[in-house]
Design an enzyme around this catalytic site. Structure first.
Site, PDB file in Angstrom:
ATOM      1  N   HIS A  16       0.848  -1.185   0.000  1.00 23.41           N
ATOM      2  CA  HIS A  16       0.000   0.000   0.000  1.00 23.41           C
ATOM      3  C   HIS A  16       0.885   1.237   0.000  1.00 23.41           C
ATOM      4  O   HIS A  16       2.053   1.186   0.365  1.00 23.41           O
ATOM      5  CB  HIS A  16      -0.968   0.013   1.190  1.00 23.41           C
TER       6      HIS A  16
ATOM      7  N   HIS B 122       1.072   5.342   1.138  1.00 20.58           N
ATOM      8  CA  HIS B 122       0.536   6.443   1.941  1.00 20.58           C
ATOM      9  C   HIS B 122       0.650   7.734   1.134  1.00 20.58           C
ATOM     10  O   HIS B 122       1.694   8.009   0.537  1.00 20.58           O
ATOM     11  CB  HIS B 122       1.355   6.634   3.219  1.00 20.58           C
TER      12      HIS B 122
END
Length: 139
Positions: free
Chosen positions: A101, A103
């Protein structure tokens, strides 16, 4: 592939409710549950990849354009002074959820988030050796 025991697989695929910012066939972008700043978002692929080492190149090629879209939206929405786009791999680098993922964090000149690092000194010979070692191991 989706892993049954992966919380981010479930978040990305709508099994659990999220504060969704954006969604397409490959990704869901959600607000971070423990944000560093207002609007801190996570770009989560709907397929499971542990980290950058095993992400599918086709999926990976879509991450930065999406991060740019989210960053521009943050700039417009919050009038922030900057944006961090950050991706961690393995515990030593701060990875705590083992589903790739990214940010995207809005930043302000006086936010004191501390996401910067001390720049170390080096010399030209050492840099040449490091570059040669890396170049010789690229697959």
């Amino acid at each position: 592939m989706i892993k049954d025991d992966c919380i981010f697989c479930k978040l990305a695929n709508g099994v659990f409710p999220t504060n969704t910012v954006y969604e397409d066939e490959d990704f869901r972008v959600i607000l971070d549950a423990a944000p560093a700043a207002k609007g801190h978002s996570l770009i989560i692929p709907k397929q499971h990849f542990d980290n950058v080492y095993d992400i599918d190149p086709e999926v990976a090629s879509k991450v930065m354009p999406l991060a740019g879209k989210i960053a521009k939206t943050m700039k417009k929405t919050f009038d922030c002074d900057g944006v961090n786009v950050l991706q961690n791999n393995e515990p030593a680098a701060g990875q705590t959820v083992f589903h790739f993922h990214v940010h995207v964090i809005p930043r302000y000149n006086d936010d004191n988030l501390g996401l910067l690092w001390k720049q170390n000194e080096t010399n030209a010979d050492e840099q040449a050796r490091i570059a040669s070692a890396l170049a010789g191991n690229i697959e």
